[in-house]
Design a protein around this motif. Structure first.
Motif, PDB file in Angstrom:
ATOM      1  N   ASN A  94       0.935  -1.307  -0.168  1.00  0.00           N
ATOM      2  CA  ASN A  94       0.128  -0.077  -0.002  1.00  0.00           C
ATOM      3  C   ASN A  94       0.882   1.120  -0.068  1.00  0.00           C
ATOM      4  OD1 ASN A  94      -2.168   1.749   0.364  1.00  0.00           O
ATOM      5  ND2 ASN A  94      -1.996   1.826   2.463  1.00  0.00           N
ATOM      6  N   VAL A  95       0.753   1.964  -0.991  1.00  0.00           N
ATOM      7  CA  VAL A  95       1.542   3.231  -1.096  1.00  0.00           C
ATOM      8  C   VAL A  95       1.004   4.361  -0.344  1.00  0.00           C
ATOM      9  CG1 VAL A  95       2.468   5.021  -2.644  1.00  0.00           C
ATOM     10  CG2 VAL A  95       2.597   2.652  -3.523  1.00  0.00           C
ATOM     11  N   THR A  96       1.622   4.807   0.639  1.00  0.00           N
ATOM     12  CA  THR A  96       0.951   5.887   1.553  1.00  0.00           C
ATOM     13  C   THR A  96       1.447   7.449   1.151  1.00  0.00           C
ATOM     14  OG1 THR A  96       2.882   5.732   3.167  1.00  0.00           O
ATOM     15  CG2 THR A  96       0.727   4.329   3.535  1.00  0.00           C
ATOM     16  N   GLN A  97       2.406   7.431   0.460  1.00  0.00           N
ATOM     17  CA  GLN A  97       2.985   8.850  -0.014  1.00  0.00           C
ATOM     18  C   GLN A  97       3.893   8.773  -1.404  1.00  0.00           C
ATOM     19  OE1 GLN A  97       4.299  12.031   2.901  1.00  0.00           O
ATOM     20  NE2 GLN A  97       6.397  11.867   1.775  1.00  0.00           N
ATOM     21  N   MET A  98       3.201   9.563  -2.327  1.00  0.00           N
ATOM     22  CA  MET A  98       3.857   9.665  -3.638  1.00  0.00           C
ATOM     23  C   MET A  98       3.527  10.957  -3.989  1.00  0.00           C
ATOM     24  SD  MET A  98       3.931   6.924  -6.699  1.00  0.00           S
ATOM     25  CE  MET A  98       5.379   6.944  -7.795  1.00  0.00           C
ATOM     26  N   GLU A  99       4.793  11.925  -3.845  1.00  0.00           N
ATOM     27  CA  GLU A  99       4.475  13.145  -4.266  1.00  0.00           C
ATOM     28  C   GLU A  99       5.662  13.736  -4.685  1.00  0.00           C
ATOM     29  OE1 GLU A  99       2.947  17.729  -2.386  1.00  0.00           O
ATOM     30  OE2 GLU A  99       2.345  15.490  -1.594  1.00  0.00           O
ATOM     31  N   LYS A 100       5.782  14.407  -5.735  1.00  0.00           N
ATOM     32  CA  LYS A 100       7.214  14.908  -6.302  1.00  0.00           C
ATOM     33  C   LYS A 100       7.880  15.811  -5.514  1.00  0.00           C
ATOM     34  CE  LYS A 100       9.534  16.165 -10.702  1.00  0.00           C
ATOM     35  NZ  LYS A 100       9.421  16.303 -12.062  1.00  0.00           N
ATOM     36  N   GLY A 101       9.046  15.459  -5.256  1.00  0.00           N
ATOM     37  CA  GLY A 101       9.822  16.609  -3.998  1.00  0.00           C
ATOM     38  C   GLY A 101       9.717  16.136  -2.766  1.00  0.00           C
ATOM     39  N   LYS A 102       8.958  14.953  -2.544  1.00  0.00           N
ATOM     40  CA  LYS A 102       8.838  14.350  -1.212  1.00  0.00           C
ATOM     41  C   LYS A 102       9.196  13.009  -1.372  1.00  0.00           C
ATOM     42  CE  LYS A 102       5.022  17.293   0.636  1.00  0.00           C
ATOM     43  NZ  LYS A 102       3.664  17.233   1.384  1.00  0.00           N
ATOM     44  N   PRO A 103       9.631  12.358  -0.013  1.00  0.00           N
ATOM     45  CA  PRO A 103      10.062  10.924  -0.043  1.00  0.00           C
ATOM     46  C   PRO A 103       8.871  10.006  -0.486  1.00  0.00           C
ATOM     47  CG  PRO A 103      10.840  11.958   2.065  1.00  0.00           C
ATOM     48  CD  PRO A 103       9.783  12.895   1.307  1.00  0.00           C
ATOM     49  N   PHE A 104       9.227   8.799  -1.298  1.00  0.00           N
ATOM     50  CA  PHE A 104       8.370   7.981  -1.470  1.00  0.00           C
ATOM     51  C   PHE A 104       8.234   6.962  -0.197  1.00  0.00           C
ATOM     52  CE2 PHE A 104       7.760   3.711  -3.478  1.00  0.00           C
ATOM     53  CZ  PHE A 104       6.452   3.904  -3.869  1.00  0.00           C
ATOM     54  N   ILE A 105       7.063   6.721   0.328  1.00  0.00           N
ATOM     55  CA  ILE A 105       6.641   5.820   1.179  1.00  0.00           C
ATOM     56  C   ILE A 105       5.612   4.674   1.010  1.00  0.00           C
ATOM     57  CG2 ILE A 105       6.039   5.585   3.668  1.00  0.00           C
ATOM     58  CD1 ILE A 105       6.842   8.641   3.767  1.00  0.00           C
ATOM     59  N   TYR A 106       6.011   3.537   1.366  1.00  0.00           N
ATOM     60  CA  TYR A 106       4.832   2.528   1.083  1.00  0.00           C
ATOM     61  C   TYR A 106       4.974   1.476   2.311  1.00  0.00           C
ATOM     62  CZ  TYR A 106       8.591  -0.827  -0.591  1.00  0.00           C
ATOM     63  OH  TYR A 106       9.634  -1.550  -0.760  1.00  0.00           O
ATOM     64  N   GLU A 107       3.719   1.075   2.538  1.00  0.00           N
ATOM     65  CA  GLU A 107       3.903  -0.192   3.715  1.00  0.00           C
ATOM     66  C   GLU A 107       3.575  -1.445   2.888  1.00  0.00           C
ATOM     67  OE1 GLU A 107       1.471   2.710   6.829  1.00  0.00           O
ATOM     68  OE2 GLU A 107       0.331   1.194   5.686  1.00  0.00           O
ATOM     69  N   ALA A 108       4.230  -2.564   3.554  1.00  0.00           N
ATOM     70  CA  ALA A 108       3.986  -3.842   3.226  1.00  0.00           C
ATOM     71  C   ALA A 108       3.457  -4.670   4.497  1.00  0.00           C
ATOM     72  CB  ALA A 108       5.279  -4.472   2.670  1.00  0.00           C
ATOM     73  N   VAL A 109       2.332  -5.181   4.215  1.00  0.00           N
ATOM     74  CA  VAL A 109       1.892  -6.056   5.376  1.00  0.00           C
ATOM     75  C   VAL A 109       2.282  -7.696   5.032  1.00  0.00           C
ATOM     76  CG1 VAL A 109      -0.272  -7.105   6.631  1.00  0.00           C
ATOM     77  CG2 VAL A 109      -0.126  -4.595   5.850  1.00  0.00           C
ATOM     78  N   VAL A 110       2.824  -8.047   5.838  1.00  0.00           N
ATOM     79  CA  VAL A 110       3.570  -9.632   5.785  1.00  0.00           C
ATOM     80  C   VAL A 110       3.299 -10.458   6.788  1.00  0.00           C
ATOM     81  CG1 VAL A 110       5.233  -8.752   4.176  1.00  0.00           C
ATOM     82  CG2 VAL A 110       5.771  -8.924   6.667  1.00  0.00           C
TER      83      VAL A 110
END
Length: 449
Positions: A94-110
């Motif tokens: 699940n991608v939680t943050q994707m915006e140009k100029g900001k860090p890319f953040i995603y979650e992985a449930v495992v």
């Protein structure tokens, strides 16, 4: 780049992975390179539209899906290599943050490897298996070898009869129309084998070489082909060849030809020795399976569903590979057995859960008992494999990958744990099944009462 994780109930965890804004920019440029040839704008040749023009026209979001895939694929395995958790499932991303100029953040449930609380695993009982080899089993093996070494002798002076091996051409018709799969030329068939539709083989008996004739049959109601169930059919046939199977005499000469022994008595003794070894191995496996099942029943563990899903897919894939190696597709398997894909996967999940529970318990036993799989153990396994595959040890050893060696060591360790259960198990006789009561005698007793 960073990773944090949060453990959740049921042996699940949520990983949060972050990549820098600069890495996101590079991934967006990589996505542009991937799709630029698909984009055309007035004033530009196809594939020559600059990235900033596309972003202005469509928005930078047009690159986000591909850029996210690049970042996740590049980072997930790398982050897991340094993670203290032992992941045992595919990630739910699940991608939680994707915006140009900001860090890319995603979650992985495992799912993470469950902890096992062992119960009793020593002194468990199992039913012993009879390993005695009766003379009839040796006779059956000798007959099988005779069959393998039989020869086919042409028959020209009589009609076909039960037990003959015939060669036929045939074409089937229903209501005068040929149907798919109903035609063959030069087909070999043993009369009386029950290979064909009921009634087919019997109608070939009594026919002569080169004779052309009709065979009339009715397809069974449970026949696998839906369009033929219960239908009457006529097969136009021609008998090309008749042969009879001739078996070699069961004597010393036969023994010397099919084995390293000079006499039939020596050959029989060797067959007995091999059969006893096989039955003893099988008896040990049966005992270990019983003991592992009991150890699993005595243990406590929580198996997360995603872990079972992954194992079930592997079980299904292995089964499919075995079928395909025999020339059978899964579609054909379902058609022949009448099983559905859903029922097949349900069974695969049941087997997967059992596999996981057994493996986890044996790993826990190995850990508690301080068992190890050494390099020497691995070398012995490779020698066994080489002998089994009829390869040179050095040749096989060169092609085994590091991952395969790691898995082989795991298997050796599980085998040692199973041996420990067996060595500490207690054998007992299986209780005799109560004799079924004769209905007539029961009725008579009731009448007298």
């Amino acid at each position: 780049m960073s990773l944090t994780f949060e453990k959740q109930d049921g042996n699940m965890a949520k990983l949060t992975i972050e990549r820098s804004a600069e890495e996101l920019d590079k991934a967006i440029t990589k996505a542009y390179q991937k799709i630029k040839n698909q984009i055309a704008l007035p004033g530009f040749r196809k594939g020559k539209v600059p990235q900033f023009i596309i972003e202005k026209q469509y928005g930078v979001e047009v690159f986000f899906d591909d850029a996210a895939d690049f970042l996740i694929n590049d980072s997930y395995k790398e982050e897991l290599d340094g993670c203290e958790l032992e992941i045992v499932s595919r990630p739910e991303i699940n991608v939680t943050q994707m915006e140009k100029g900001k860090p890319f953040i995603y979650e992985a449930v495992v799912a993470i490897k469950p902890e096992v609380k062992l119960g009793e695993y020593k002194g468990l009982t199992y039913y012993r298996t009879d390993v005695e080899v009766p003379e009839s089993a040796i006779d059956a093996e000798l007959e099988r070898t005779r069959e393998m070494n039989s020869r086919r002798v042409p028959v020209e002076d009589r009609p076909a009869q039960n037990g003959d091996i015939v060669n036929i051409d045939f074409e089937g018709f229903v209501d005068g129309v040929a149907f798919d799969g109903g035609k063959a030329e030069g087909h070999s068939l043993t009369l009386g084998s029950g290979t064909f539709i009921p009634g087919f083989e019997e109608q070939i008996e009594g026919k002569n070489l080169e004779e052309e004739f009709d065979v009339n049959v009715t397809f069974p109601e449970d026949y696998q082909a839906e369009n033929l169930k219960g239908k009457d059919a006529v097969f136009k046939c021609k008998l090309n060849d008749i042969k009879v199977k001739e078996l070699p005499e069961l004597d010393d000469e036969f023994a010397s030809e099919v084995s390293e022994f000079e006499t039939l008595e020596e050959y029989r003794a060797d067959i007995r020795k091999n059969m006893e070894a096989e039955r003893q191995d099988e008896a040990k496996r049966n005992a270990e399976n019983q003991l592992v099942e009991k150890a699993v029943e005595n243990a406590e563990m929580i198996i997360p569903d995603p872990m079972v899903d992954l194992e079930a897919d592997q079980v299904a894939q292995n089964f499919q590979m075995r079928m395909e190696s025999q020339g059978i597709s899964m579609e054909q398997y379902f058609q022949f057995t009448g099983q559905t894909a859903d029922k097949f996967m349900e069974d695969a999940r049941t087997a997967a859960l059992k596999n996981i529970q057994s493996r986890l318990v044996l790993e826990a036993v190995a850990s508690v008992e301080g068992l190890e799989a050494t390099d020497e153990d691995l070398e012995k396994e490779i020698h066994k494999m080489a002998e089994s595959y009829q390869m040179e040890y050095e040749q096989l050893n060169k092609v085994i990958t590091d991952e395969e060696r790691k898995n082989m060591k795991k298997d050796v360790l599980l085998g040692k744990a199973a041996d420990l259960l067996y060595d500490n198990g207690v054998a007992e006789d299986r209780p005799e099944e109560p004799e079924a009561e004769d209905p007539a005698e029961a009725a008579a007793d009731e009448t007298e009462a």
